[in-house]
Design a protein around this motif. Structure first.
Motif, mmCIF file in Angstrom:
data_model
loop_
_atom_site.group_PDB
_atom_site.id
_atom_site.type_symbol
_atom_site.label_atom_id
_atom_site.label_comp_id
_atom_site.label_asym_id
_atom_site.label_seq_id
_atom_site.Cartn_x
_atom_site.Cartn_y
_atom_site.Cartn_z
ATOM 1 N N LEU C 47 -46.840 -2.276 -5.475
ATOM 2 C CA LEU C 47 -47.233 -3.309 -6.433
ATOM 3 C C LEU C 47 -46.330 -4.539 -6.328
ATOM 4 O O LEU C 47 -46.798 -5.668 -6.468
ATOM 5 C CB LEU C 47 -47.219 -2.759 -7.852
ATOM 6 N N ALA C 50 -47.556 -6.417 -3.401
ATOM 7 C CA ALA C 50 -48.840 -7.067 -3.705
ATOM 8 C C ALA C 50 -48.612 -8.283 -4.597
ATOM 9 O O ALA C 50 -49.233 -9.332 -4.412
ATOM 10 C CB ALA C 50 -49.780 -6.084 -4.381
ATOM 11 N N THR C 51 -47.689 -8.136 -5.562
ATOM 12 C CA THR C 51 -47.414 -9.263 -6.450
ATOM 13 C C THR C 51 -46.817 -10.427 -5.665
ATOM 14 O O THR C 51 -47.185 -11.584 -5.873
ATOM 15 C CB THR C 51 -46.431 -8.826 -7.551
ATOM 16 N N LYS C 53 -47.307 -11.100 -2.531
ATOM 17 C CA LYS C 53 -48.390 -11.717 -1.764
ATOM 18 C C LYS C 53 -49.231 -12.611 -2.652
ATOM 19 O O LYS C 53 -49.580 -13.742 -2.287
ATOM 20 C CB LYS C 53 -49.280 -10.626 -1.147
#
Lengths: 403, 199, 99, 540
Positions: C47, C50-51, C53
Motif C-alpha cells: 500500500l 501504491a500510495t 505511485k
C-alpha cells in the motif's frame, strides 16, 4: 448479582428521565423566550431595531453549556447500555433462532418451544441467530432489543423478575408477516419451570433413563444428539437398521429390544461396523431393572400420544404455522387443512404441472420448496432440510389429522 | 450561454469534484475489501495466488504508459502541435483496448475454470475465497467499465481536436478528460497489489 | 465575468518521461517485494508503494503541483474522508466478538 | 411599479430559439430549472402525502382496515423512497438553490448550466423509474426505503428497478452539488466575499460537499444490491461468506449525512428569513456559517448510530454514540443564535417568519428527541419503534418541510412577481402546526411503549395513539390544501409586487420581480453586508 441486574432496566430509565427532563427545560426556555421576544420587540412596540451583530461571551456560553449537558447525557446513556450488555456469569442460557416469521427457543436440555419460558428472578442470556433474513428480538418491558443476523451470533440478556407475561415483537422489518412475528416471555415459578422443562415432549420423556445413562457413563461415549463420540449415537437408535460384524461377517440387524440388551450386556459379540471393540460388558454392573429403564428411554417417542400431537408441536416450533393456517384460511402459503392428497397445480421449472400432494410431494416441498411452487403463491419459503425424517413423518401424520 | 464565460479554473474544479465522487464510489468497495481482508486473510492469500501476476503486471504497465501518453497529448496540444496531440491520444485509446483485451483473456480463463459469480465451483470454495472472487469481479468489472468510458471520452477528444474545438488556447476539455483517465489509472494502481499480490 | 487566464504550466516531456520511469520502477519493486514473505508487513509495503505511485500520478500527470493550494486541500480532504470511512468501520469489525 | 418594461422577465425571454414547453424542457436557465424541479417535486410530494395518509388510515385500528399486508409494505416503502430520494433531498437545494443561489451571488447562472439541465433530466428519469417499479415485475418493492439485506436480495418484488432509480437520483444530486460548489467558488460577484455571502449560500456550500463526498457511497451500495440480485456475487450474503452488517455501514455512511443534505439548506433558509423580519443583523454570522461546515463534517462520522442494535461491536457503539452527541452542539448553537437574533429587533410576523419559527420549534423537538436516540442505552429501547418514526418526521417534515414552506412564502413572490394572501397563509400555518403535532406527538408515546415501526398490524395497547395520530393526519392534510391553494391563487391572480416586498438586503431583492434572463436589469450593489438593513425598506 441481583443489584446489577435490577440496575439494567432502571439505569436505562434514569437515562430516559435525565435526557427528557433536560430536553423539556431547553424546549420550554427556547419557546418561551421566542414568544416573549415576538411580543416585546414587535415592530409596533419597538420600531427601531438595535444594532447587534453578535456577542462572543453569549456564544461561548451556549457552546460550552450544551457540551457539558450532552456529555452528561452520553454518560447516562452509556452506563445504561453497558448494563444491558453485561450478562451475569450465572445466567440461564437459551438459544434463540429467528426465521420468517416466528421464534424458536431452545433450552439447555434440547427442548424447544415457540414461547420463551423462564424461571422467576433469574438472569436469562439469549444467544441468537437467524436462518433467513435479519430480525430483531424486542421485549419492551425489559428495554432489550437485539437484531438476529443470519450467519452471526448476537446476544442479549434480561432479569426475569416476578411471574408475568411480556410481549416479544420483531423490530426489524422482515417481510409480509413482520407484524405477526410475535411471541411472549412467560415467567413462571422455579418449580413450574422445571416441571415444564422436563415435562411432556420427545425423548426427554423419562429423565430416569437419562440419568441412568449418565450414571453408567454411557453418555461419555454415546451422544444423544446424533454426533459420533467413541461409539454410535443413541439418538433414534431404537429399531434402527444397523450393520454389525458378527464372527467376522457383516450382517444387518434391527436394533430391537433384544439386540439392545445384548449390546449392553455383552457388546463384544456384535460390534457395529466402523467402531472398535472397546465397550466393557455391563452384565454384572447393571441390574435388570435399570436395563429395562434405559431401553425404555431409548425407545423414546413410543409412549402413547394422540396422533398428530407431536407434528402439531413441530409445526408450531418450526414456524410453519406462521405462514400456513390449519383452518383453511390463507396467510402466506397454502393452508395445511386438507393438504394431504389434495390435487395441486404447481409451477415446476417454469412449467405448470398437475399433481397430488402425496407424502412424496410433501417431503420434497419441505426439504426443497423451490422445486414446486403452488400456483398463486410466491416462492418465499426457506428450505427446511434440517428437519429429521422422523419430524417430517410426524408432520405428515399431523396433516393427515387436518381433514 | 456557457460560451460567454470560459472559466478555466471553474471547469477544473468541477472535474476534480467529479473525480472525488469516483474515488468514493470505489471507496465503498475499498471499505468492503479492507474489512473482508481483515476477516479472511488466509483465503484472500489463496485467492490471490490463483490470479495471474504476469497479466496483472502487464496491465499495470499498459495503464501507466497510457497515462504517460495522455500527459504527452496535453503537453503537445498546449504547445500547439495538434498532430502529435492527436497521435498520443489515439495511442491512449489503443492502450485502453490492450488493457481490455488482456482483462478479457484473464476473465475468460477464470470462467473456463468455473470461477464466475454464483458458479458451482465457486460455491464449493471456502467463504473467504468466494468473497475474494466476488470482490475481484465487482471491482475489476467496475474498473473495466471506467476504462471503456475513458476510451470513449478519449475518442470524443480526438474528434474535437480534429474539429479544432480543442486547440492551443482552449484545451480544458482534453485536460479534464486526461484527469479522468489518470484517475482510472490511479484506481488500478491500488487494485493491482490488492488482488494480484495480496499476501 | 470572463477571466483571461494566467499562463498554464506545460508539463515538459522530460518530466513526464522521468515520472513514467519512476512509476515503472516502483511497479517492478512492488512485484518483487510481494515475493518476499514479510507477513503482515506485505500489505503495508504494497500500500505504501501504491500510495507513492498515486502521489506521483497526482502531482505530475494530474498537474497538482501547479494548482493552487485550495485544490491540494480538497484532494486531501477527499482521501481523508475515505480513510475515515474505512477506519471507522473497523471500530465495528475489529472489535466484534465471535459469539 | 418601478419595473422598466423594457427589460423582459425570464418567462418572456427564454434565451434560446425554442418556444413553448420546449423552451422549458431544454432550458439552461437556472431559474427555469429550479421551477421545474419545484413542480415535479411538489407533485411527488402530493403522491407521498397520499401514501402517508393511506398508511395512517390503515393503522387507525388493529387488523385490516383498507389494504392487505403486502400492499401496506409496498406503500410504506414507496412513501419512504419518494419522500426521501425524490422530494426531500432535492427539495430546497435543487428547487430554491437553483432559483436563488446564483442571484444571491450576483451571477448570471450556475457554473455548468448544461450539467444543471442534465441533472434535472436524470432526476426525471429516476423519478419515472421509481414509479415504473410499481407497475412492473412481480409487485412493488416491499423492503422499506433502507433496502436492508439479505431481505432485499431475496424478495421477489421489483427491487432491482427501484435501486437503479435511486442510483440515478443520486447521480442527479451529485451533479447539483458539484455545480453549487463550483458556482460559489467561481462566480461570486466582485464584492461578495466569503464573509459577505448570505447564509443560505453557506448552507448550500456545506450541503454540496456532503452531496459530492457521501452520495457516491450510496451509489455503489445500491449498485451492489442490483449486482447481488442479478449475479448473486454474495458480498452481503451470509451463505457465501458475506456480512449483512457491512451493508448497513455502507448504507448509513451515505444515508446519515443525507439527513444533513436535507436539513442544512432549511437552516440556511431560516437564517436568511429571520433577520429580514427582525430588521436586524443575524446574531453571530460567522458561527452560523462555520457551524454548517461543522455539521457537514461531523455528520459524516456518526452513521453507525443507526446500528446500535444491529450486532455491531460495543466499541463501535461507544465511539459513534459519543460522536453523535458532538453533532448536537452546532445545531444547538444555531437555534440559540436564531432566537438571539430576535432580541431587540423590530419584528413583523409575516408568513415567512411564522413558518421559520415553526421550523425552529419542530426541529428542536426533533433534535432533542434525537438525543434519546444518540444515547446508547435509551436507543436500544426505542430503536426501530414509532419513536424513531416520529423523531425523523419532526426533523425532516417539521424541519425541512417547514423550511421549504418558509422558502416558498419568502422567495416565490420574487419568482412570480405576485403576492399571496398573507392572512390565509397564517391560517394555513396554524392548521398545519396543530395537525402536525397531533399527528406525530402520539407516535412518540406509543414508540416509548414499544410499538415497532413498519407494522401492518399491532397489539391493542397501542390503539389510542394510532387513532389520535390518524385524526391529526387529516388536519395536516387540510392545512396543506389551504396552503397550496392559497399560494397557487396568489401566484396566478395575486397583486403584483415590486422588487423588494420584504425589505431584504441580499442581492435577489435588488433585481426586478420576476428577474430577467441574466438575473439583473441593473448592476447590483454588492457593497452591503447580507443582513444590513440600514436604509432598506419594504416596498410600500
Amino acid at each position: 448479582m441481583e443489584n446489577s441486574v435490577i440496575d439494567a432496566v432502571s439505569k436505562v430509565d434514569t437515562a430516559f428521565q435525565f435526557i427528557f427532563g433536560v430536553s423539556f427545560v431547553i424546549l420550554f426556555l427556547i419557546t418561551a423566550v421566542t414568544i416573549y421576544f415576538l411580543f416585546r420587540y414587535s415592530s409596533k412596540r419597538n420600531p427601531e431595531p438595535a444594532d447587534i451583530d453578535g456577542n462572543l461571551t453569549a456564544e461561548i456560553i451556549w457552546t460550552v453549556v450544551p457540551i457539558i449537558i450532552v456529555g452528561a447525557m452520553f454518560w447516562y446513556g452509556w452506563t445504561g447500555f453497558k448494563a444491558l450488555r453485561e450478562a451475569p456469569a450465572d445466567s440461564y442460557n437459551v438459544k434463540v433462532t429467528a426465521r420468517m416469521w416466528s421464534w424458536k427457543f431452545e433450552y439447555p436440555n434440547g427442548k424447544t418451544s415457540d414461547k420463551l419460558y423462564v424461571p422467576v428472578e433469574t438472569p436469562v442470556k439469549l444467544d441468537m441467530t437467524s436462518v433467513d433474513v435479519i430480525h430483531s428480538f424486542y421485549v419492551p418491558a425489559f428495554r432489550i432489543k437485539m437484531d438476529t443476523v443470519p450467519g452471526m451470533q448476537t446476544y442479549t440478556w434480561f432479569m426475569s423478575g416476578e411471574p408475568a407475561e411480556y410481549d416479544i415483537q420483531c423490530a426489524e422489518y422482515c417481510g409480509v408477516r413482520h407484524s405477526y412475528m410475535l411471541s411472549k416471555v412467560i415467567v413462571v415459578t422455579k418449580d413450574e419451570f422445571d416441571k415444564w422443562l422436563n415435562g411432556d415432549q420427545q425423548a426427554q420423556a423419562e429423565p430416569e433413563g437419562k440419568a441412568l445413562l449418565a450414571k453408567y457413563g454411557c453418555a461419555d461415549c454415546h451422544s444423544m444428539d446424533g454426533s459420533v463420540l467413541v461409539g454410535p449415537s443413541l439418538k433414534d437408535i431404537y429399531n434402527r437398521d444397523t450393520v454389525i460384524i458378527e464372527n467376522g461377517a457383516e450382517k444387518t440387524v434391527k436394533a430391537d429390544e433384544a439386540y439392545l440388551k445384548e449390546a449392553i450386556y455383552d457388546p463384544s459379540t456384535q460390534i457395529v461396523k466402523g467402531y472398535d471393540d472397546m465397550m466393557p460388558p455391563f452384565k454384572d454392573e447393571m441390574p435388570k431393572a435399570d436395563l429395562e429403564k434405559i431401553i425404555g428411554y431409548l425407545k423414546g417417542g413410543e409412549k402413547a400420544e394422540k396422533p398428530g400431537e407431536r407434528g402439531a408441536k413441530i409445526a408450531d416450533n418450526e414456524g410453519c404455522t406462521g405462514c400456513h393456517s390449519t383452518d383453511g384460511s390463507i396467510i402466506v402459503g397454502p393452508s395445511f387443512k386438507g393438504l394431504l392428497d389434495r390435487p395441486v397445480t404447481a409451477l415446476h421449472n417454469g412449467k405448470k404441472v398437475e399433481l397430488t400432494a402425496n407424502i412424496q410431494y410433501i417431503i420434497s416441498s419441505i426439504k426443497n420448496p423451490g422445486e414446486y411452487i403452488v400456483e398463486g403463491y410466491d416462492e418465499s419459503m426457506p428450505p427446511y432440510d434440517s428437519l429429521s425424517d422422523k419430524d417430517i413423518q410426524a408432520l405428515i401424520e399431523y396433516f393427515g389429522t387436518l381433514r | 450561454m456557457s460560451e460567454i464565460h470560459k472559466d478555466y479554473t471553474g471547469a477544473k474544479l468541477g472535474m476534480w469534484l467529479f473525480l472525488f465522487t469516483e474515488v468514493l464510489l470505489f471507496g465503498g468497495l475499498f471499505v468492503l475489501y479492507s474489512t473482508y481482508l481483515y476477516k479472511y486473510p488466509q483465503d484472500f492469500h489463496t485467492g490471490g495466488k490463483q490470479l495471474d501476476v504476469f497479466i496483472g503486471t502487464l496491465n499495470t504497465v499498459v495503464l501507466l504508459l497510457s497515462s504517460f501518453f495522455v500527459a504527452l497529448g496535453i503537453t503537445y496540444i498546449q504547445r500547439g502541435e495538434k498532430k502529435l496531440a492527436i497521435r498520443y491520444t489515439l495511442l491512449t485509446i489503443i492502450m485502453a483496448f490492450g488493457f481490455l483485451i488482456n482483462k478479457s483473456i484473464e476473465w475468460s480463463a477464470k470462467f473456463h475454470h468455473g470461477i464466475y459469480p454464483n458458479s458451482e465451483h465457486l460455491l464449493e470454495m471456502p467463504h473467504g475465497e468466494q468473497i475474494f472472487f466476488g470482490l475481484y469481479f465487482v471491482m475489476t468489472g467496475l474498473h473495466g467499465i471506467h476504462v471503456i468510458i475513458g476510451a470513449v471520452v478519449m475518442g470524443v477528444m480526438v474528434w474535437l481536436m480534429k474539429k479544432d474545438n480543442i486547440n492551443k488556447d482552449d484545451f480544458v476539455k482534453l485536460e479534464n478528460a486526461g484527469l479522468y483517465w489518470h484517475l482510472v489509472d490511479l484506481i488500478w494502481i491500488f487494485l493491482f497489489p490488492l488482488f494480484y499480490l495480496v499476501l | 465575468m470572463s477571466e483571461h487566464h494566467q499562463e498554464h504550466h506545460i508539463l515538459s516531456i522530460k518530466t513526464a518521461g522521468t515520472v513514467l520511469g519512476l512509476l515503472l520502477a516502483l511497479t517492478a519493486l512492488t512485484v518483487a517485494v510481494s515475493r518476499i514473505d514479510l507477513g503482515f508487513m506485505n500489505v503495508a509495503v504494497a500500500l505504501t508503494l501504491a500510495t507513492t505511485k498515486s502521489l506521483l500520478v497526482i502531482t505530475y500527470f494530474m498537474h497538482m503541483k501547479y494548482e493552487s493550494r485550495f485544490f491540494r486541500i480538497i484532494v486531501f480532504i477527499c482521501f481523508l474522508i475515505l480513510a475515515v470511512f474505512i477506519g471507522m468501520t473497523f471500530f465495528d469489525v475489529a472489535y466484534r466478538h465471535g459469539g | 411599479m418601478e419595473n422598466t418594461n423594457a427589460v423582459k422577465s425570464f418567462y418572456e425571454d427564454s434565451g434560446s430559439s425554442r418556444t413553448g414547453i420546449m423552451s422549458w424542457l431544454f432550458t439552461t436557465d437556472h431559474k427555469r430549472i429550479g421551477l421545474m424541479y419545484m413542480y415535479v417535486l411538489l407533485a411527488m410530494f402530493v403522491v407521498g402525502v397520499c401514501l402517508g395518509l393511506a398508511i395512517r388510515l390503515e393503522l387507525i385500528a388493529p387488523g385490516k382496515t383498507i389494504m392487505e399486508a403486502q400492499t401496506y409494505n409496498a406503500v410504506f416503502t414507496l412513501h419512504g423512497v419518494i419522500m426521501i430520494f425524490i422530494v426531500v433531498i432535492p427539495s430546497i437545494p435543487a428547487a430554491f438553490g437553483n432559483m436563488i443561489l446564483p442571484i444571491q451571488l450576483g451571477a448570471e447562472d450556475v457554473s455548468f448550466p448544461r450539467l444543471n439541465l442534465l441533472s434535472w433530466w436524470l432526476y426525471i428519469t429516476g423519478t419515472v423509474m421509481a414509479l415504473f417499479s410499481l407497475f412492473t415485475g412481480q409487485g412493488a418493492p416491499d423492503t422499506g426505503w433502507t433496502f436492508y439485506v439479505p431481505f432485499s436480495e431475496f424478495t421477489t418484488t421489483n427491487v432491482s428497478v427501484a435501486v437503479i432509480a435511486v442510483f440515478i437520483l443520486g447521480f442527479s444530486s451529485i451533479l447539483t452539488g458539484i455545480n453549487f460548489i463550483t458556482t460559489i467558488h467561481r462566480l461570486r460577484a466582485p464584492g461578495i466575499t466569503w464573509t459577505k455571502m448570505p447564509l443560505f449560500a453557506w448552507s448550500l456550500y456545506a450541503t454540496g460537499w456532503i452531496q459530492v463526498l457521501a452520495t457516491p457511497v450510496l451509489g455503489i451500495t445500491v449498485l451492489l444490491i442490483f449486482v447481488e440480485r442479478v449475479l448473486g456475487v454474495g458480498l452481503f450474503d451470509p451463505n457465501k461468506g458475506g456480512d449483512p452488517i457491512l451493508y448497513q455501514h455502507l448504507f448509513w455512511i451515505y444515508s446519515h449525512p443525507a439527513v444533513y443534505i436535507m436539513i442544512l439548506p432549511a437552516m440556511g433558509v431560516v437564517s436568511d428569513i429571520i433577520p429580514v423580519f427582525a430588521r436586524k443583523n443575524i446574531f453571530g454570522y460567522k458561527t452560523i456559517a462555520v457551524s454548517s461546515l461543522m455539521i457537514a463534517f461531523a455528520g459524516s462520522l456518526v452513521w453507525a448510530h443507526h446500528m446500535f442494535t444491529s450486532g455491531m461491536s460495543d466499541t463501535a457503539v461507544l465511539i459513534f454514540s459519543l460522536l453523535t452527541f458532538v453533532v448536537a452542539i452546532p445545531s444547538a448553537i444555531k437555534v440559540f443564535n436564531w432566537t438571539a437574533t430576535l432580541y431587540k429587533g423590530s419584528i413583523t410576523l409575516e408568513p415567512p417568519l411564522l413558518y421559520s419559527l415553526g421550523f425552529i420549534f419542530l426541529f428542536s423537538v426533533g433534535g432533542l428527541t434525537g438525543l434519546i436516540l444518540g444515547s446508547a442505552g435509551t436507543d436500544i429501547h426505542v430503536h426501530d419503534t414509532y419513536f424513531v418514526v416520529s423523531h425523523f418526521h419532526y426533523v425532516i417534515f417539521g424541519g425541512t418541510g417547514f423550511g421549504l414552506f418558509a422558502a416558498m412564502h419568502y422567495w416565490l413572490p420574487k419568482m412570480y412577481g405576485r403576492m399571496y394572501n398573507k392572512k390565509v397563509a397564517k391560517i394555513a400555518f396554524a392548521v398545519l402546526f396543530v395537525g402536525f403535532n397531533l399527528l406525530y406527538m402520539p407516535l412518540f408515546v406509543i414508540g416509548l411503549q414499544g410499538m415497532p415501526r413498519r407494522y401492518y398490524d399491532y397489539l391493542p395497547q397501542y390503539q389510542t395513539g394510532h387513532m389520535i395520530s390518524t385524526f391529526g393526519s387529516w388536519i395536516l392534510a387540510l392545512g396543506l390544501i389551504i396552503m397550496f391553494v392559497n399560494l397557487y391563487k396568489g401566484y396566478t391572480k395575486g397583486p403584483k409586487i415590486g422588487r423588494n416586498p420584504w425589505g431584504g438586503s441580499t442581492l435577489e431583492w435588488q433585481t426586478m420581480s420576476p428577474p430577467p434572463l441574466l438575473n439583473f436589469d441593473r448592476e447590483p450593489d454588492t457593497s452591503r453586508r447580507p443582513y444590513d438593513f440600514k436604509g432598506v425598506t419594504p416596498d410600500e
